[in-house]
Design a protein around this motif. Sequence first.
Motif, PDB file in Angstrom:
ATOM      1  N   ALA A 112       0.838  -1.196   0.000  1.00  0.00           N
ATOM      2  CA  ALA A 112       0.000   0.000   0.000  1.00  0.00           C
ATOM      3  C   ALA A 112       0.870   1.241   0.000  1.00  0.00           C
ATOM      4  CB  ALA A 112      -0.932  -0.008   1.211  1.00  0.00           C
TER       5      ALA A 112
ATOM      6  N   SER B  36       1.134   3.669   2.010  1.00  0.00           N
ATOM      7  CA  SER B  36       1.707   4.042   3.305  1.00  0.00           C
ATOM      8  C   SER B  36       1.124   3.129   4.369  1.00  0.00           C
ATOM      9  CB  SER B  36       1.384   5.508   3.645  1.00  0.00           C
ATOM     10  OG  SER B  36      -0.022   5.661   3.865  1.00  0.00           O
TER      11      SER B  36
ATOM     12  N   THR C 117      -0.515   4.252   6.883  1.00  0.00           N
ATOM     13  CA  THR C 117      -1.841   4.824   7.127  1.00  0.00           C
ATOM     14  C   THR C 117      -2.853   4.294   6.121  1.00  0.00           C
ATOM     15  OG1 THR C 117      -0.774   6.840   7.941  1.00  0.00           O
ATOM     16  CG2 THR C 117      -3.114   6.976   7.408  1.00  0.00           C
ATOM     17  N   GLU C 118      -2.458   4.293   4.852  1.00  0.00           N
ATOM     18  CA  GLU C 118      -3.349   3.785   3.805  1.00  0.00           C
ATOM     19  C   GLU C 118      -3.646   2.310   4.026  1.00  0.00           C
ATOM     20  OE1 GLU C 118      -5.371   5.469   0.418  1.00  0.00           O
ATOM     21  OE2 GLU C 118      -4.066   6.310   1.941  1.00  0.00           O
TER      22      GLU C 118
ATOM     23  N   LEU D  21      -6.367   2.150   6.575  1.00  0.00           N
ATOM     24  CA  LEU D  21      -7.619   2.622   6.006  1.00  0.00           C
ATOM     25  C   LEU D  21      -8.240   1.555   5.112  1.00  0.00           C
ATOM     26  CD1 LEU D  21      -9.596   4.999   5.589  1.00  0.00           C
ATOM     27  CD2 LEU D  21      -8.180   5.700   3.649  1.00  0.00           C
ATOM     28  N   ILE D  22      -7.439   0.946   4.250  1.00  0.00           N
ATOM     29  CA  ILE D  22      -7.941  -0.100   3.359  1.00  0.00           C
ATOM     30  C   ILE D  22      -8.472  -1.280   4.167  1.00  0.00           C
ATOM     31  CG2 ILE D  22      -7.227  -1.817   1.636  1.00  0.00           C
ATOM     32  CD1 ILE D  22      -5.253   0.357   0.579  1.00  0.00           C
TER      33      ILE D  22
ATOM     34  N   VAL E  82      -7.601   7.032  10.755  1.00  0.00           N
ATOM     35  CA  VAL E  82      -8.308   6.236   9.745  1.00  0.00           C
ATOM     36  C   VAL E  82      -9.713   5.868  10.213  1.00  0.00           C
ATOM     37  CG1 VAL E  82      -6.228   5.348   8.643  1.00  0.00           C
ATOM     38  CG2 VAL E  82      -7.166   4.129  10.617  1.00  0.00           C
TER      39      VAL E  82
ATOM     40  N   SER F 276       4.222  -0.369   8.120  1.00  0.00           N
ATOM     41  CA  SER F 276       4.678   0.820   7.411  1.00  0.00           C
ATOM     42  C   SER F 276       6.123   0.644   6.985  1.00  0.00           C
ATOM     43  CB  SER F 276       4.572   2.046   8.331  1.00  0.00           C
ATOM     44  OG  SER F 276       5.257   3.157   7.786  1.00  0.00           O
TER      45      SER F 276
ATOM     46  N   ARG G  86      -7.559  -1.040  -3.047  1.00  0.00           N
ATOM     47  CA  ARG G  86      -6.280  -0.364  -3.271  1.00  0.00           C
ATOM     48  C   ARG G  86      -6.222   0.323  -4.637  1.00  0.00           C
ATOM     49  NH1 ARG G  86      -0.898  -3.996  -3.799  1.00  0.00           N
ATOM     50  NH2 ARG G  86      -2.201  -4.877  -5.441  1.00  0.00           N
TER      51      ARG G  86
ATOM     52  N   VAL H  54      -9.694   3.497  -3.058  1.00  0.00           N
ATOM     53  CA  VAL H  54      -8.746   4.607  -2.927  1.00  0.00           C
ATOM     54  C   VAL H  54      -7.592   4.378  -3.899  1.00  0.00           C
ATOM     55  CG1 VAL H  54      -9.293   5.029  -0.496  1.00  0.00           C
ATOM     56  CG2 VAL H  54      -7.461   3.413  -1.091  1.00  0.00           C
TER      57      VAL H  54
ATOM     58  N   GLY I 141      -4.368   3.639  -3.527  1.00  0.00           N
ATOM     59  CA  GLY I 141      -3.523   3.246  -2.405  1.00  0.00           C
ATOM     60  C   GLY I 141      -2.344   2.368  -2.769  1.00  0.00           C
TER      61      GLY I 141
END
Length: 362
Positions: free
Chosen positions: A55, A57, A59-60, A63-64, A90, A179, A210, A225, A227
């Motif tokens: 992904a 990041s 963070t992403e 979120l995903i 998120v 990350s 993604r 997103v 992503g």
Amino acid sequence: MEFIDLDSQYRLLKDSIHARMQKVLDHGQYIMGPEVGELEERLAAYTGARHCITAASGTEALLIALMAIGIRPGDEVITTPFSFIATAEVIVLLGAVPVYVDIEEDTCNINAFLIEEKISARTRAIIPVSLYGQPADMDEINAIADRHGLVVIEDGAQSFGADYKGRKSCNLSAIGCTSFFPSKPLGCYGDGGAIFTSDDNLARTMREIRVHGQSRRYVHSRVGVGGRMDTLQCAIVLAKLEQFEWEVEQRVSIGKRYNELFGERIGKVRQRPDRTSVFAQYTVMVENRDAVQVFLRELNIPTAVHYPVPIPMQPAYSSSSPAYYPVAQQKAREVMSLPMGPYLPRGSQSRIVEAVLLAAAR
């Protein structure tokens, strides 16, 4: 002295990094190139998870993961008040409500034995954070989730490479996220992250999310997103994987040496015997932190605070009557992270410890 020495790592891996990057420049597939699939296969094999989805990041990745399990406005997600803001961010971005559970005094991880009392009819998931590189009490958290029909998403942004009862971080629950921010134990040279699961349906859903929710090109079966982790960053992580196991061993060794040098003369984050830490940060606890940091700065010893303000006390996340998280609030006043990494010289480490002990005693 550097807080995190990325330069030594780069010099050691320079040829491999350049070769990997040049290969991408030669084939020109900068988005979803072959290095993306190669990295996903290798990371999945490393953790033991069936699937890895890279992904954009960490963070992403979180979120995903939340989107994949169907988190909607009004849902509640239990997490820790003591983490980087992305953990709660998120949740809020999806219109859900973060419900915070205080932390353990010795590890600074979420206190699993306080979770059940915070579960309500609206609770949908639990996000424990493997803080400072050490997993939380994942067996207890998974057991609670099973009793209540919840999904556990490990936020392993700081703990990739750590073990919990013989299993790898990011493969300890239904979903694990990490990350590749440059300062992480396994980092790229920009933003990047990954999601892990052994659930085939979840993996397919997260892969679609993604790429803007596409089930096939220009067919958008769900809301998604942008992503993706770009190919160049995947190539860099592939180069760094060559000596990642050695770096993990060094981190564990240096962390243990810190523990031995400090002994019981200062408070510090403890490592539980049934798990390892990759020491994304080596963190001590001092009452006179500001003065200690000033003293160390004068000796050119860098420090950092992870984290000075608990999430529920942040301006954008506080309510009119914020709940009380006594342990998290206390640790936010005391924690201080020291230079840490696989290339930290023994002499520098000894100098750091001597200076910290001297400063803390003043």
